[in-house]
Design an enzyme around this catalytic site. Structure first.
Site, PDB file in Angstrom:
ATOM      1  N   LYS A 273       0.842  -1.202   0.000  1.00 28.51           N
ATOM      2  CA  LYS A 273       0.000   0.000   0.000  1.00 28.51           C
ATOM      3  C   LYS A 273       0.876   1.252   0.000  1.00 28.51           C
ATOM      4  CE  LYS A 273      -4.028  -1.765   2.546  1.00 28.51           C
ATOM      5  NZ  LYS A 273      -5.081  -1.541   1.538  1.00 28.51           N
ATOM      6  N   ARG A 352     -10.455 -11.369   3.291  1.00 24.32           N
ATOM      7  CA  ARG A 352     -11.400 -12.412   2.886  1.00 24.32           C
ATOM      8  C   ARG A 352     -10.751 -13.795   2.974  1.00 24.32           C
ATOM      9  NH1 ARG A 352     -12.126  -9.547  -2.840  1.00 24.32           N
ATOM     10  NH2 ARG A 352     -11.662  -7.789  -1.497  1.00 24.32           N
TER      11      ARG A 352
HETATM   12  N1  BES Z   1      -7.843  -3.533   4.870  1.00 25.84           N
HETATM   13  C1  BES Z   1      -8.169  -3.233   3.530  1.00 25.84           C
HETATM   14  C2  BES Z   1      -9.492  -2.479   3.389  1.00 25.84           C
HETATM   15  C3  BES Z   1      -9.583  -1.111   4.034  1.00 25.84           C
HETATM   16  C4  BES Z   1      -9.519   0.020   3.252  1.00 25.84           C
HETATM   17  C5  BES Z   1      -9.788  -0.969   5.391  1.00 25.84           C
HETATM   18  C6  BES Z   1      -9.635   1.270   3.824  1.00 25.84           C
HETATM   19  C7  BES Z   1      -9.905   0.277   5.966  1.00 25.84           C
HETATM   20  C8  BES Z   1      -9.830   1.394   5.175  1.00 25.84           C
HETATM   21  C9  BES Z   1      -8.270  -4.504   2.703  1.00 25.84           C
HETATM   22  O1  BES Z   1      -7.487  -5.568   3.122  1.00 25.84           O
HETATM   23  C10 BES Z   1      -7.835  -4.158   1.317  1.00 25.84           C
HETATM   24  O2  BES Z   1      -6.707  -3.819   1.162  1.00 25.84           O
HETATM   25  N2  BES Z   1      -8.753  -4.249   0.363  1.00 25.84           N
HETATM   26  C11 BES Z   1      -8.473  -3.942  -0.986  1.00 25.84           C
HETATM   27  C12 BES Z   1      -9.049  -5.052  -1.833  1.00 25.84           C
HETATM   28  C13 BES Z   1      -8.654  -4.970  -3.273  1.00 25.84           C
HETATM   29  C14 BES Z   1      -7.208  -5.327  -3.422  1.00 25.84           C
HETATM   30  C15 BES Z   1      -9.517  -5.919  -4.049  1.00 25.84           C
HETATM   31  C16 BES Z   1      -9.144  -2.624  -1.328  1.00 25.84           C
HETATM   32  O3  BES Z   1     -10.258  -2.392  -0.871  1.00 25.84           O
HETATM   33  O4  BES Z   1      -8.526  -1.819  -1.997  1.00 25.84           O
HETATM   34 ZN    ZN Z   2      -5.516  -5.468   2.308  1.00 25.20          ZN
END
Ligand code: BES
Ligand code: ZN
Ligand code: ZN
Length: 500
Positions: A273, A352
């Site tokens: 990230k 997930r």
């Molecule tokens: N932990 C994140 C989601 C999240 C985003 C939590 C903002 C709190 C605030 C999750 O694990 C994630 O990174 N999701 C990705 C999924 C994508 C790669 C399909 C996302 O939402 O960008």
């Molecule tokens: Zn994530």
């Protein structure tokens, strides 16, 4: 915050007397009986400096009362008052009086014709309680005089034992909210999978109705929780799998299983990230990624403290999602607890994966009557709903409706999202049984579809709390950062089940 009752006439000393007002047509109108003060406050009301608008606070100083200060608190229009408006008004009182460092309140409870006494006490006490919080533990050089002073004592004037019991119940629930906020706000290097396991054990200690079980890495390998292990590969810290059971109704076979996402830090793994711009969805916020875990552990603890007659099990799969030479790889396929193979398209869609193993474990071993999972799962849900509601996905209308109702009650709102079956196709994989990402369109729904693969026909609901768990700004009675949203919702849901 300790609640007591006292009579208005014979009340003891306190730092502040709180008097509620409606915003009347011409000037503020008293919202409770406090005739003995009329002369004294009349001037303030007559001046129209104070109008009784929702959340308006005016302080008066007096030498004739058991309290050195009197707060006139505006509740807004009498006809429009709701439980939520009371929460907001009393939260603004707490903020308004922080500078005065008040610790003990004498509080005249408003008379509201359109609401039950219980609802009024709930709104008033929740507003006070939820705002009575600050996270200053990591400020090491904050001078003592600048630290937040909390309200520790509230005397409800002229109230009966029933009203007092309701206020005390909400104080217990608010402890649960603080528990969640503290865990979410704590350093990720402190709130590790092992620490979460310890916390579950501490919760269970000394209460025969509670039992904590923590699987270590060895046991997780033995259980073949291959998706939890895949996510864990990049981390120096072992994963843990936590089960916290509460037997509040031993005669019944009914059991609600709560599953909480416990990613103690989400770097995104090899799909690292960004750190910039610092904000709600970049890496710097990702210590919040165990909010679901904190909520389900806190909910079991709170249910036990309230002695709710329910059987409840919290299940928490927990690990960091770190980057390293052993990190699980985009394009590789991993096999989970239930035997399904998963193509990892994006290692940042890790929540997930660990939830899949937890859901499958719950279905196979815990005889759930229903499963509710809470997870900071997708950025997509923030795009869809903003941060005033969490997304609700479910395969069971009755369960979904009960959760929506609890959300309205507590103002921890849920919004039901569609699970159109066509979207299921987006997680089909060419080389494995399914893949962990379904593309940008309906991203929160395809995440839910992924989870659904692992619940069989158990009634199940998934709350995507990504946008409401960690707030970029303080608002109303929510502090900046860890909000604790979700805990009151679950307790309200469980209480309604008992009443029904
Ligand atoms: N932990 C994140 C989601 C999240 C985003 C939590 C903002 C709190 C605030 C999750 O694990 C994630 O990174 N999701 C990705 C999924 C994508 C790669 C399909 C996302 O939402 O960008
Ligand atoms: Zn994530
Ligand atoms: Zn995550």
């Amino acid at each position: 915050m300790h609640f007591t009752t006292e009579s208005f006439q014979k009340r003891s000393e306190a730092d502040l007397l709180v008097l509620p007002f409606w915003s009347g047509k011409k000037s503020a109108e008293p919202a409770a009986e406090f005739s003995s003060l009329k002369g004294e406050i009349a001037a303030a009301v007559k001046s129209k400096d104070f109008l009784g608008k929702e959340g308006e606070v005016t302080l008066l100083y007096s030498t004739k009362q058991p309290e050195p200060r009197i707060a006139l608190l505006g509740l807004g229009e009498r006809e429009k008052v709701t439980k939520e408006k009371l929460r907001r008004a009393y939260a603004s009182l707490v903020k308004g009086c922080r500078k005065q460092k008040v610790k003990a309140l004498n509080l005249a409870v408003p008379d509201v014709e359109s609401m039950s006494k219980g609802e009024v006490i709930q709104g008033v006490s929740e507003g006070l309680l939820l705002a009575n919080y600050a996270f200053e533990r990591l400020k090491t050089q904050l001078p003592e005089e600048d630290r937040a002073v909390f309200i520790s004592k509230v005397a409800l004037l002229g109230q009966d034992a029933k009203a007092l019991a309701i206020a005390k119940k909400h104080a217990t629930i608010a402890e649960g909210v603080y528990f969640v906020r503290n865990l979410v706000n704590g350093n990720a290097d402190e709130i590790t999978p092992q620490r979460l396991g310890q916390i579950a054990q501490e919760i269970a200690k000394g209460n025969p109705k509670l039992k904590a079980t923590v699987f270590d890495k060895k046991r997780i390998i033995k259980e073949k929780m291959g998706l939890l292990l895949a996510v864990n590969r990049g981390s120096n810290l072992d994963p843990a799998f936590i089960i916290l059971e509460y037997a509040g109704d031993p005669k019944s076979k009914d059991r609600t299983v709560l599953v909480g996402k416990g990613v103690t830090y989400d770097t995104g793994g090899l799909s690292l990230k960004p750190v910039h711009p610092p904000g709600a969805s970049t890496m710097g916020a990702m210590k919040c990624d165990m909010a679901g875990a904190a909520i389900v552990l806190g909910a079991v603890q709170t249910a036990a403290r309230l002695g709710l007659k329910v059987n409840l099990t919290a299940v928490v799969p927990t690990t960091e999602n770190s980057i390293g030479s052993r990190s699980y790889k985009p394009g590789d396929v991993y096999v989970g607890y239930d035997g399904k193979s998963v193509e990892v398209v994006d290692p940042d869609a890790e929540g997930r994966l660990i939830l899949a193993d937890a859901l499958a474990y719950a279905v196979r071993n815990l005889k759930p009557s229903r499963i509710i999972d809470l997870a900071t799962l997708t950025g997509s849900i923030e795009i869809a709903l903003g941060n005033e509601a969490a997304g609700l996905f479910s395969n069971d209308d009755a369960l979904a409706d009960a959760l929506l109702h609890a959300g309205t009650e507590t103002y921890e709102r849920l919004w039901r999202m569609p699970m159109f079956e066509e979207y299921r196709d987006q997680i089909k994989s060419e080389i494995a049984d399914i893949k962990n990402v379904g593309g940008r369109p309906a991203g929160a729904t395809t995440a839910a579809y992924f989870l659904k693969e692992f619940v069989g026909d158990t009634p199940w609901a998934h709350c995507d709390i990504a946008a409401v768990s960690f707030l970029g700004e303080a608002r109303r009675y929510h502090p900046k950062h860890g909000s604790g949203i979700g805990l009151r919702l679950l307790i309200a849901f469980l209480e309604h089940r008992i009443e029904a």
